[in-house]
Design a protein around this motif. Structure first.
Motif, PDB file in Angstrom:
ATOM      1  N   GLU A   1     172.795  27.842 -29.852  1.00 31.09           N
ATOM      2  CA  GLU A   1     174.001  28.620 -29.169  1.00 31.09           C
ATOM      3  C   GLU A   1     175.243  29.375 -30.571  1.00 31.09           C
ATOM      4  O   GLU A   1     175.189  28.547 -31.861  1.00 31.09           O
TER       5      GLU A   1
ATOM      6  N   ILE B   1     177.487  31.339 -31.598  1.00 33.48           N
ATOM      7  CA  ILE B   1     179.375  31.571 -31.132  1.00 33.48           C
ATOM      8  C   ILE B   1     179.326  33.330 -31.633  1.00 33.48           C
ATOM      9  O   ILE B   1     179.269  34.080 -32.976  1.00 33.48           O
TER      10      ILE B   1
ATOM     11  N   GLU C   1     182.815  33.810 -27.705  1.00 33.01           N
ATOM     12  CA  GLU C   1     182.142  33.176 -26.167  1.00 33.01           C
ATOM     13  C   GLU C   1     180.879  33.114 -27.310  1.00 33.01           C
ATOM     14  O   GLU C   1     180.686  33.359 -28.590  1.00 33.01           O
ATOM     15  N   ILE C   2     179.891  31.888 -25.871  1.00 38.25           N
ATOM     16  CA  ILE C   2     178.497  31.377 -27.016  1.00 38.25           C
ATOM     17  C   ILE C   2     177.504  32.052 -25.770  1.00 38.25           C
ATOM     18  O   ILE C   2     177.612  32.079 -25.191  1.00 38.25           O
TER      19      ILE C   2
ATOM     20  N   GLY D   1     173.646  31.314 -25.173  1.00 42.90           N
ATOM     21  CA  GLY D   1     172.880  30.543 -25.833  1.00 42.90           C
ATOM     22  C   GLY D   1     171.305  30.367 -25.238  1.00 42.90           C
ATOM     23  O   GLY D   1     171.489  31.881 -24.648  1.00 42.90           O
TER      24      GLY D   1
ATOM     25  N   LEU E   1     178.251  23.781 -17.198  1.00 43.51           N
ATOM     26  CA  LEU E   1     178.794  24.900 -18.162  1.00 43.51           C
ATOM     27  C   LEU E   1     178.060  26.306 -17.691  1.00 43.51           C
ATOM     28  O   LEU E   1     177.639  27.276 -17.786  1.00 43.51           O
TER      29      LEU E   1
ATOM     30  N   VAL F   1     178.181  31.620 -22.387  1.00 38.69           N
ATOM     31  CA  VAL F   1     179.668  31.098 -21.834  1.00 38.69           C
ATOM     32  C   VAL F   1     181.048  30.964 -22.130  1.00 38.69           C
ATOM     33  O   VAL F   1     181.001  31.666 -23.709  1.00 38.69           O
ATOM     34  N   SER F   2     181.507  31.643 -21.352  1.00 34.51           N
ATOM     35  CA  SER F   2     183.120  32.392 -21.901  1.00 34.51           C
ATOM     36  C   SER F   2     184.475  31.846 -22.387  1.00 34.51           C
ATOM     37  O   SER F   2     185.068  32.701 -21.938  1.00 34.51           O
TER      38      SER F   2
ATOM     39  N   LEU G   1     186.379  26.519 -23.232  1.00 36.32           N
ATOM     40  CA  LEU G   1     184.625  26.107 -23.797  1.00 36.32           C
ATOM     41  C   LEU G   1     184.300  25.855 -25.154  1.00 36.32           C
ATOM     42  O   LEU G   1     183.743  26.064 -25.579  1.00 36.32           O
ATOM     43  N   VAL G   2     184.574  26.975 -25.724  1.00 37.22           N
ATOM     44  CA  VAL G   2     184.660  27.898 -26.444  1.00 37.22           C
ATOM     45  C   VAL G   2     185.576  26.967 -27.641  1.00 37.22           C
ATOM     46  O   VAL G   2     186.395  27.900 -27.782  1.00 37.22           O
TER      47      VAL G   2
ATOM     48  N   SER H   1     178.342  24.379 -27.076  1.00 32.48           N
ATOM     49  CA  SER H   1     179.550  24.422 -26.156  1.00 32.48           C
ATOM     50  C   SER H   1     179.141  23.106 -25.737  1.00 32.48           C
ATOM     51  O   SER H   1     179.946  22.621 -24.444  1.00 32.48           O
TER      52      SER H   1
ATOM     53  N   THR I   1     173.946  25.017 -33.919  1.00 29.53           N
ATOM     54  CA  THR I   1     174.628  26.039 -33.273  1.00 29.53           C
ATOM     55  C   THR I   1     174.913  27.089 -35.221  1.00 29.53           C
ATOM     56  O   THR I   1     174.463  26.315 -35.751  1.00 29.53           O
TER      57      THR I   1
END
Lengths: 418, 1010
Positions: A185, A187, A201-202, A204, A227, A264-265, A269-270, A385, A409
């Motif tokens: 992931e 960031i 946001e992530i 992944g 997710l 993942v935005s 969660l971020v 995440s 990460t």
């Protein structure tokens, strides 16, 4: 469709050209060179250029320009995707994508390009299909070939070409059967002066390295699939199963491939793993400024932050930096005006700090723009995440494979504004 | 033993240098010679190495075509690699050695029968790449077999070969029936074959826009959808692009297609994703808005679009250009995704600029605080272009989101305090726009602005500042001093600034008449007597006249209340947007231009339009109803300011039906004046044969009052005199346009001779009305060009041009004798040509031309000669005889020579004809870099007998509807679109004989640009 391809190096020399239809004179690249001249930085050359009779669509990768010429209405994304595929293939075959390696293997590259497109239509772009037709060069094989007179070119129809699973060849055999997955992931974030997150946001990705005998059918399930609402899959993934059960079900390609990308935005969660306290200022009077940066852990999920590094593009007027780092080393490149502070592991007990003075070109006005900080970091064994793989199963084959999932990460485009 | 050792040695040599770079090592002894020897070697290995060397040279652009026969000799081999290498070589050089290439035919034919499908496919693939006419016919039989091959790999390769062959010889492909075979392959059992057949057909269809090659019906659609799931990513792109051309019969069909396409949104290949988005965006139009599925679909579209933005920058750029379109069409899709468009400092500049654009489009009350904070951040970046655009964006936010205006203004003031030169200038330009949108609200900042007067060095910023000073002169104590300071260097200023200054001082005078009399005198004399700029001069005269005749009226005109500027004027016009939505993912979508405007070879591309579901309230005005509005009753709903004014110009004086700010003081007069702008003056000046119809509905015995409102931001108000356009509607109509400038000289006192509008007394000192008629409006006459150079005609040089004078076409020539002897006995003849041009009499050159003498000759032409279609259409082949010899040359006449004086169509007839001519006959062109406004353009064109029938203004874009009639009775109808501030015009031509369109377009271009 795609008419011609020119490979151009940093200096602006065309070192390879390939035409899939009639030959187009190199002079068409002059329009590109003009744009390159204007853009100053190679990264800023616009990817789509219009000339009186052609369109030039280019990408910039590994310090090389891949420039394609098209004459009719072609989806530009199709061309750009293809160009990246060419670069990927070259990297896959020769280990890296550089001018010298391409020149060393020019005939192989040429043969590859010929296989990848026919009349501008993509023909074979899957790495496993290509490798069956044109074998990647290895020292051993070259020696064997010269002794036996055999060639690098396969003479059988590649099995993947026509089956409904073109990504996998038939008759794969391994003594050690293994399937490893890396959940990585990145960031992407922008943090403002005051430490507020402007945007995060992530990105992944699940990278797979699968070496399994025969035709294995894998399925992967997650602890928290909810997710994943924005995903894109390798063509091998059965979309219906995903829609109905939120499980990834697929017959994997042989070797390394990207199984899935996700995004993942949703803000809650971020999490941002570190905080940065910074102060960079330039004085109105006198040619100098001050810099003071401290980094500390924020939400690291109990893991250590590693490979921490701060990169700052200083304003042009900054001549030199006289700083002290409590941890790690810093370098300031006078030519590119880039300050790099390589910190390493983040110790929560003793926060790393970099401070000192910056000297400016005398007579230059106080820089208007404040530099942004770019943060690099790594956290092992965790996907920020919270994504976790719960099961990985294999059907269709009798043997028991080695399986494994690793998490990592990283900072992607992590910027702190000053 | 010895031989064995040698070989070992050789091998070791290969082994030690494993890479291909060895193929580049050149020896001194003539590389080609050495390669030739190696190619003819007996040893297989040596041969292969030699071919590799040849290929290596070829890839870097060296000419190795001399080795053709030797390389082709290596073709007959079992070694597949060698065969492939030879094929590679063949493809590259066959064209330059067609006779030699024939040698290869037999091998191809044989290979097409080979047992190994790989070899069959390779052969059919290579065959198609040999672009030699002589060979192609030999290839038909093998190709036919391969199209029906049992192996799908061969079939799919053969499908592409048909496209290749079509490119070389389209007729042959049709005659041989390959197109039908290809269509059959759409139903093939193998998805890869289907995908390739679709790709090949699409490519072929591009050069036959009207052929129904891809005849899509529910059955074929079903087959394509099935193949879609199973073919490669590239095949999916072809199939999706093909699906997008289909028009579903009803909403159920469209829904079922959408459902089957949606999974493609999760594909890793961004081109597949974008093509799927295209299909969905298009078919969504068919779905009823209240359907649940419609909402679901909207939600599904956002994530893939966001994901595209995390790809490589090049992909991001294309995605952003398309998202820009999608956001305009369906803002709801991405309204919550503002943050992904925030700019990162290391984004390439082309990505930054696009993101900024989309941010403004998405700005709303809900997110404006965030957006402003970002924009302020960007304004401190390094890149000047980006910073400028960010500052402008703040202004656009203020105009778009009313609640944020105050915050925007204070942000702009903060930025002005930075004193960075270009930031300040840019900020002042946008603040001017904000004043236009919110009058009497933020004038308190004027004092701050005035502090920066000195640092302004760009014309646009200077003009903006001067406008502000003039507009608010009554609140600025030292307005006269400020304006006077600009006046010092009046002649060094750009036209934009000069015009502004003139207007501002006149405003100042009207507001504070007592103390500024001297200043206004000064500027009027500068503008009228010392300037050679016709626009400036004319505007000066108008003001002068106004002020000296009736200051009260002057006040009403010059200080009239201005209409507010509209919000988003940079939106793409709805019909174009619809068309572009149908072309998502294509080059057209990247350039935001219709494909017909720029893609070479697609002359007759059919315009795609979204078909929306019946009853959906969202249907967008189609061009037909658009042109109908020109002549029919006024629309009951008046959507916006721009439209209102546009309609007023066209619809004779129908009073405005809704609110809106047209001047309340003297509506009659104002409206009358507007009508004058629309057509009255045109006929007044341009066409002497008609009595000038002056539809003044005012009781005031006034001369035509120009509805001059003060200059305004160039891109916001379509009807006003924009500072960016040199000729305001004013100057253009009354006689200042460059076109007319040719008609009369520069001295300021000499006003247009044909200007005979009723003018009340006291003005004779300004207007010399002596000559009442005579001059027809400036017809554009192309300069003479050399038709026949002296080198080619034994010393006779002929240059010439064509002119149409009072209905007679003349060929005007200069004959120049550059030879040593006298020339005499001239005669001229034309070859048959497209429009039957022929000399109406003999060439009148009565005296012999002596050496170094030149003589002018005018030859009247008739259009009743024999007709033959020429290429290009306006080509004329001429034979000239003299005492020495006969010489031939060809020249091209501007097609406007053939436009008749009675080419003005009735509005109703125009409308009916426009609808009547099928859409395939419409062609669209772009005229670039043309800086006239629409009225000036219309005037210019009228000089060439291109008549403006109606004018309409929609969102800052003027549409002129024009007609012309050719000598052979062909009518050409045109729609010319002019966007204020945009130098590119778009012209659509409709004609029953579409082949003339190209010529007509060229004529437009030359007339407008000269």
């Amino acid at each position: 469709m795609i008419h011609s391809l020119f490979l151009i190096n940093h200096a602006g020399d065309i070192f390879l050209e390939k035409h899939w239809k009639s030959v187009i004179s190199r002079s068409v690249c002059d329009y590109f060179f003009e744009a390159k001249e204007k853009a100053v930085e190679p990264e800023n050359v616009p990817p789509v250029l219009q000339t009186p009779h052609h369109y030039l669509i280019s990408i910039y990768r590994d310090k090389l320009f891949f420039l394609s010429v098209v004459q009719t209405e072609v989806p530009p994304l199709f061309v750009i995707e293809f160009l990246h595929r060419v670069a990927d293939t070259i990297q896959d075959y020769f280990g890296e994508c550089s001018e010298s390696l391409i020149n060393d293997n020019v005939v192989t590259v040429y043969e590859l390009l010929e296989e990848m497109l026919d009349n501008g239509f993509p023909l074979a772009t899957e790495s496993n299909v290509l490798k069956e037709m044109i074998r990647p060069p290895t020292i051993l094989r070259s020696v064997v070939n010269t002794l036996t007179g055999s060639s690098n070119v396969g003479d059988k129809l590649p099995t993947g070409q026509l089956s409904s699973i073109p990504w996998r060849r038939a008759g794969v055999k391994y003594t050690n059967n293994e399937a490893y997955f890396d959940v990585i992931e990145e960031i992407d974030a922008i943090v403002d002066k005051s430490g507020m997150t402007v945007f995060a946001e992530i990105q992944g990705v699940i990278e797979a390295s699968v070496r399994l005998t025969g035709m294995p059918d894998l399925s992967m399930t997650f602890m928290n699939p909810s997710l994943l609402d924005d995903v894109s899959f390798h063509p091998c993934v059965r979309f219906k199963r995903w829609e109905s059960e939120r499980a990834l079900s697929f017959i994997p390609p042989d070797g390394n491939f990207t199984l899935m990308n996700y995004h993942v935005s949703s803000q809650n969660l971020v999490t941002i793993p570190v905080y940065v306290k910074q102060n960079i200022c330039f004085f109105e009077t006198g040619p100098c400024g001050r810099l003071d940066i401290t980094i500390g852990p924020k939400q690291t999920m109990g893991k250590t932050v590693e490979a921490l590094m701060v990169t700052i593009h200083m304003p042009k007027a900054v001549l030199s930096a006289n700083l002290t780092a409590t941890q790690g080393n810093y370098t300031y490149d006078l030519a590119t005006k880039v300050l790099v502070w390589d910190i390493g592991k983040l110790n929560p007990q003793k926060l790393p700090n970099l401070r000192g003075s910056l000297s400016l070109q005398s007579g230059a006005p106080k820089p208007e723009d404040n530099p942004s900080l770019n943060i690099d970091l790594k956290i092992q064994q965790v996907a920020i995440s919270g994504l976790k793989v719960s099961r990985l199963e294999m059907n269709g084959e009798k043997y028991k494979p080695f399986k494994g999932v690793k998490y990592l990460t990283k900072a992607g485009n992590f910027q702190v504004r000053t | 033993m010895q031989e064995w050792a040698n070989q070992l040695c050789e091998n070791r040599q290969f082994g030690s240098k494993m890479t291909d770079s060895k193929y580049f090592t050149t020896t001194k002894k003539g590389e080609i010679f050495e390669l030739k020897a190696e190619l003819n070697s007996d040893k297989k290995e040596k041969k292969k190495e030699a071919v590799k060397k040849v290929i290596a040279s070829m890839t870097v652009g060296k000419d190795v075509s001399a080795l053709f026969p030797d390389v082709v000799n290596c073709m007959q081999t079992d070694n597949l690699e060698l065969k492939k290498l030879v094929y590679l070589y063949l493809m590259n050089y066959a064209k330059s050695q067609p006779d030699m290439a024939i040698m290869a035919v037999n091998t191809f034919v044989k290979d097409c029968e080979d047992l190994n499908p790989l070899i069959r496919a390779l052969a059919v693939r290579t065959m198609g790449c040999i672009r030699v006419d002589k060979i192609t016919e030999y290839l038909c039989e093998p190709l036919r077999k391969c199209l029906k091959d049992e192996d799908p790999y061969v079939r799919k390769t053969a499908a592409v070969c048909v496209a290749k062959l079509h490119d070389i010889n389209a007729q042959l492909v049709e005659d041989q029936g390959f197109l039908d075979t290809l269509k059959d392959l759409i139903s093939d059992s193998n998805p890869m074959v289907v995908a390739n057949a679709v790709a090949a057909l699409s490519e072929i269809a591009e050069s036959h826009p009207n052929s129904n090659l891809l005849d899509l019906n529910p059955q074929t659609i079903n087959k394509l959808l099935t193949a879609l799931n199973e073919c490669t990513e590239w095949g999916q792109i072809f199939i999706l692009d093909c699906l997008a051309n289909y028009s579903p019969r009803d909403d159920r069909e469209s829904q079922s297609i959408c459902e089957r396409v949606t999974p493609r949104l999760s594909h890793a290949n961004s081109a597949v994703v974008l093509s799927a988005v295209k299909v969905l965006m298009k078919f969504m139009e068919m779905l009823p808005k209240d359907l649940d599925y419609y909402g679901t679909l909207l939600k599904k579209l956002a994530p893939p679009l966001v994901t595209l933005l995390s790809a490589e920058p090049e992909l991001q750029y294309v995605a952003l250009r398309n998202i820009n379109l999608i956001v305009q069409r369906r803002p709801e899709i991405l309204k919550h995704e503002m943050k992904v468009f925030f700019v990162k400092y290391n984004d390439p500049i082309y990505v930054k600029l696009e993101k900024l654009d989309i941010m403004i489009r998405l700005a709303s009350q809900a997110n404006i605080a965030q957006v402003l904070a970002e924009l302020k951040e960007y304004a401190t970046e390094v890149d000047v272009d980006f910073v400028r655009k960010a500052v402008r964006a703040i202004g656009r936010c203020a105009i778009k989101v009313e609640q944020s205006a105050e915050r925007c203004v204070s942000t702009l003031l903060d930025l002005i305090q930075t004193k960075v030169n270009y930031v300040v200038q840019e900020a002042i330009v946008v603040i001017k726009d904000i004043f236009r949108k919110y009058p009497n609200k933020y004038e308190s900042v004027i004092a701050t602005l005035c502090e920066h007067l000195e640092s302004l060095d760009e014309p646009e910023a200077r003009a903006a500042m001067i406008w502000i000073v003039g507009e608010y002169a009554e609140r600025i104590d030292n307005a006269d001093e400020l304006l006077e300071s600009f006046l010092e260097g009046f002649h060094d200023e750009s036209t934009q600034v000069q015009l502004q200054l003139l207007t501002a001082i006149v405003k100042l005078f009207l507001k504070k008449p007592t103390e500024t009399q001297e200043l206004v005198q000064q500027v009027l004399s500068l503008a009228t007597q010392d300037s050679d700029n016709p626009d400036l001069r004319d505007r000066g005269y108008i003001y002068w006249r106004l002020l000296s005749t009736d200051p009260v009226a002057a006040k009403e005109v010059v200080l009239a209340e201005k209409p507010l500027i509209s919000e988003e004027t940079d939106l793409i016009e709805p019909t174009l947007l619809e068309e572009l939505i149908c072309h998502i993912g294509t080059l057209a979508s990247v350039y935001h231009k219709p494909p017909s405007a720029f893609v070479e070879g697609s002359r007759g591309v059919q315009h795609k339009r979204l078909t929306s579901s019946a009853g959906s309230g969202e249907s967008v005005e189609s061009p037909d109803t658009g042109s109908a509005a020109v002549s029919e009753a006024p629309p009951t709903v008046i959507p916006s300011q721009g439209d209102l004014l546009g309609d007023l110009l066209n619809l004779d004086l129908t009073p405005p039906t809704s609110t809106g700010p047209p001047p309340t003081t003297a509506p009659g007069m104002q409206l009358g004046a507007m009508d004058l702008l629309g057509g009255g003056l045109d006929s007044l000046i341009g066409d002497e044969s008609e009595p000038p119809p002056i539809p003044l509905r005012t009781d005031t015995p006034q001369s035509p009052q120009p509805p001059h409102q003060s200059p305004s931001p160039p891109h916001y108000s379509p009807t006003e005199v924009a500072p960016g356009n040199h000729t305001g509607s004013l100057g253009g109509d009354i006689g200042g346009s460059p076109a007319m400038g040719t008609g009369f000289g520069a001295p300021p006192a000499a006003m247009p001779a044909s200007f005979n509008a009723p003018i009340s007394g006291g003005l004779d000192d300004l207007f010399d009305l002596g000559g009442g008629g005579g001059l027809t409006m400036g017809t554009y006459i192309p300069p003479k060009s050399v038709w026949l150079p002296a080198m080619k005609a034994k010393g006779l040089e002929i240059s010439g041009t064509f002119v149409r004078r009072s209905g007679v076409i003349q060929m005007e020539m200069t004959l120049n004798n550059k030879a040593m002897s006298v020339m005499s006995d001239f005669a001229i003849q034309f070859n048959r040509n497209s429009f039957g041009l022929a000399p109406a009499g003999p060439l009148q050159i009565l005296t012999p031309i002596s050496p170094n003498q030149s003589i002018e000759a005018a030859l009247p032409l008739s259009t009743v000669g024999p007709v033959m279609k020429m290429e290009p259409l306006n080509n004329l082949q001429v034979a000239v005889k003299n005492n020495i010899d006969v010489f031939y040359f060809s020249c091209q006449y501007p097609i406007s020579m053939l436009f008749l004086e009675d080419g003005k169509m009735e509005r109703q007839v125009f409308l009916a004809t426009w609808k009547d001519i099928p859409n395939e006959n419409e062609s669209q062109f772009q005229i670039k870099d043309c800086h006239l406004n629409s009225d000036a353009a219309s005037n210019k064109l009228q000089g060439s007998n291109i008549f403006t029938i109606a004018k309409r203004t929609v969102e800052g874009q003027d549409m002129l509807y024009q007609s012309m009639k050719l000598t052979n009775g062909i009518w050409v109808l045109a729609e010319l679109r002019v966007q204020a501030g945009n130098p590119n015009y778009t012209i659509s031509l409709k004609c029953r004989a579409p082949e003339v369109s190209q010529c007509v377009f060229q004529n437009y271009e030359t007339v407008l640009k000269n």
